[in-house]
Design a protein around this motif. Structure first.
Motif, mmCIF file in Angstrom:
data_model
loop_
_atom_site.group_PDB
_atom_site.id
_atom_site.type_symbol
_atom_site.label_atom_id
_atom_site.label_comp_id
_atom_site.label_asym_id
_atom_site.label_seq_id
_atom_site.Cartn_x
_atom_site.Cartn_y
_atom_site.Cartn_z
ATOM 1 N N GLU A 1 38.008 8.088 114.212
ATOM 2 C CA GLU A 1 37.801 6.621 114.431
ATOM 3 C C GLU A 1 38.105 5.921 112.894
ATOM 4 N N PHE A 2 38.290 6.281 112.394
ATOM 5 C CA PHE A 2 38.928 5.964 111.352
ATOM 6 C C PHE A 2 39.778 5.820 110.451
ATOM 7 N N LEU A 3 40.518 7.028 111.082
ATOM 8 C CA LEU A 3 41.871 7.582 110.419
ATOM 9 C C LEU A 3 43.142 6.754 110.565
ATOM 10 N N GLY B 1 29.542 10.091 99.696
ATOM 11 C CA GLY B 1 29.527 11.551 100.960
ATOM 12 C C GLY B 1 28.913 12.195 100.935
ATOM 13 N N ALA B 2 28.192 13.037 98.935
ATOM 14 C CA ALA B 2 27.442 14.317 98.714
ATOM 15 C C ALA B 2 26.340 13.675 99.134
ATOM 16 N N ALA C 1 41.461 13.496 104.336
ATOM 17 C CA ALA C 1 42.478 14.528 104.215
ATOM 18 C C ALA C 1 43.653 13.905 105.358
ATOM 19 N N GLY C 2 42.757 13.220 106.661
ATOM 20 C CA GLY C 2 44.238 12.896 107.802
ATOM 21 C C GLY C 2 45.158 11.923 106.790
ATOM 22 N N THR C 3 44.175 11.374 106.096
ATOM 23 C CA THR C 3 45.203 10.560 105.289
ATOM 24 C C THR C 3 45.999 10.731 104.758
ATOM 25 N N LEU C 4 45.674 11.580 103.913
ATOM 26 C CA LEU C 4 47.301 12.312 102.707
ATOM 27 C C LEU C 4 47.789 13.138 103.996
ATOM 28 N N ALA D 1 32.956 13.542 108.615
ATOM 29 C CA ALA D 1 34.460 12.940 108.914
ATOM 30 C C ALA D 1 34.456 11.650 108.415
ATOM 31 N N LEU D 2 33.781 11.088 107.755
ATOM 32 C CA LEU D 2 34.013 10.188 107.082
ATOM 33 C C LEU D 2 34.557 10.359 105.429
ATOM 34 N N VAL D 3 33.508 11.481 104.754
ATOM 35 C CA VAL D 3 33.965 11.713 103.497
ATOM 36 C C VAL D 3 35.025 12.437 103.355
ATOM 37 N N LEU D 4 35.105 13.655 104.506
ATOM 38 C CA LEU D 4 36.109 14.832 104.349
ATOM 39 C C LEU D 4 37.534 14.117 105.317
#
Length: 376
Positions: free
Chosen positions: A19-21, A246-247, A146-149, A139-142
């Motif tokens: 959704e936010f990737l 996120g935590a 990770a997908g952006t990286l 998904a939002l915080v991890l």
């Protein structure tokens, strides 16, 4: 908690990542597909709108299907359109693929919420819902970072391929373990369900869901600007602040799952006041690095504890809408997720600058609390 709930949370994690990737990969997409960055940004908007429309639409389309068939179909469609998106050279095709992915995501989440609440006893609904929403939180915080990286190191297409591959284990698990018979009452007509969803008490809770989630994403979207422009921290501090948020969100979802069934009213009333106070403090103290770090964690926890509790309340309240309640909860959350960043952008452009979104979040939460008190 049935193992299937955790399997479904994995699928929700993959879909929430999608959704936010693309938000962090817009320049690369624009260059590769020979378009502008604002035009590429419409891909994210298309997904958000698709989620809002897709949740009730897909719930109606699949309400008579067994959960296994419906969820498998949604996951197959989700994987397929990501493969198409990763291989296309056409912006138009990518745009359409995002809308279809959103419909699949919304339908899957709606069926998932309806299924898990039917699989557990009433005193464990909050815990089941919290487990599913933990997938979205992760998904939002991890998943998204990770997908952006991956997209940055390789290319944006690799990020879409990764999301597709991440969904495959969930597809296998759903095809094997999801209920092959309807878990909800089969005698409830669509007319009856829609009538149940029009009750004032349920509309109030859905409105609160949208407002609280809108306040959350109003500020979360602009946390980086608060860190850099207001607290004057280095850009390298942004991932730390997002990780703290996120935590906190994970702690909040966990607390909602543990206490939400027994203390719903107390969590909403006390938690709402604490959330309002937190956004006010955040806006006033955003120039202090220590306050930014602390309040990122606190506000993440309060926001998601309140949001998860409200979703659970929707599922408990809408007992006469077993197939449609999850879709309306999904739609309300995404209305907030779509409107919140737009409100935050408007507030950021105002005289308040980077603290504008924080102040706007406080106003939205105050509106939610006033609405709740007036309609109680």
């Amino acid at each position: 908690m049935p193992p299937l709930v955790f399997m479904l949370a994995t699928a929700v994690f993959a879909q929430g990542t999608s959704e936010f990737l693309l938000a962090g990969l817009l320049p690369d997409i624009a260059t590769d597909l020979d378009t502008t960055v604002p035009t590429a940004g419409l891909l994210t908007s298309a997904f958000a709108v698709g989620m809002i429309i897709g949740a009730p639409t897909m719930a109606v389309a699949t309400r008579r299907l067994p959960p296994r068939l419906a969820m498998t179909a949604f996951l197959v469609a989700f994987i397929a359109v990501h493969v198409i998106g990763a291989t296309t050279t056409s912006y138009e095709v990518l745009f359409v693929s995002r809308i279809i992915a959103a419909f699949a995501n919304a339908g899957f989440l709606a069926v998932t919420l309806a299924t898990v609440t039917a699989l557990v006893t009433p005193d464990r609904i909050s815990r089941a819902v919290a487990t599913i929403l933990a997938g979205t939180t992760l998904a939002l915080v991890l998943g998204v970072p990770a997908g952006t990286l991956v997209g940055t190191l390789l290319d944006w297409r690799a990020a879409l391929w990764g999301t597709a591959f991440l969904s495959v284990p969930a597809l296998v698990a759903v095809a094997i373990a999801a209920p092959d018979r309807r878990t909800h009452r089969a005698d409830v007509s669509l007319t009856t369900e829609c009538a149940a969803l029009r009750t004032p008490s349920l509309i109030r809770v859905l409105a609160l869901c949208a407002l609280i989630n809108g306040a959350t994403f109003c500020s979360f979207t602009y946390l980086a600007t608060v860190v850099i422009e207001r607290a004057e921290l280095r850009p390298a501090s942004v991932p730390l602040v997002l990780a703290l948020f996120g935590a906190g969100a994970l702690c909040g979802v966990s607390a909602a799952g543990k206490y939400g069934d027994r203390h719903t009213s107390r969590i909403v009333s006390i938690g709402g006041l604490a959330l309002l106070g937190g956004w006010c403090c955040f806006a006033l103290l955003a120039h202090l690095p220590t306050a930014v770090l602390l309040l990122a964690f606190v506000q993440g926890g309060l926001s998601f504890a309140l949001g998860s509790t409200l979703v659970s309340q929707v599922m408990r309240t809408a007992v006469d809408a077993p197939t449609m309640s999850g879709s309306f909860a999904t739609a309300s959350l995404n209305i907030g997720a779509a409107a919140g960043p737009a409100l935050g952008g408007w507030a950021y452009a105002s005289v308040l600058g980077p603290v504008g979104p924080l102040a706007a979040s406080a106003v939205v939460v105050a509106t939610a609390l006033i609405l709740r008190s007036l309609l109680t």
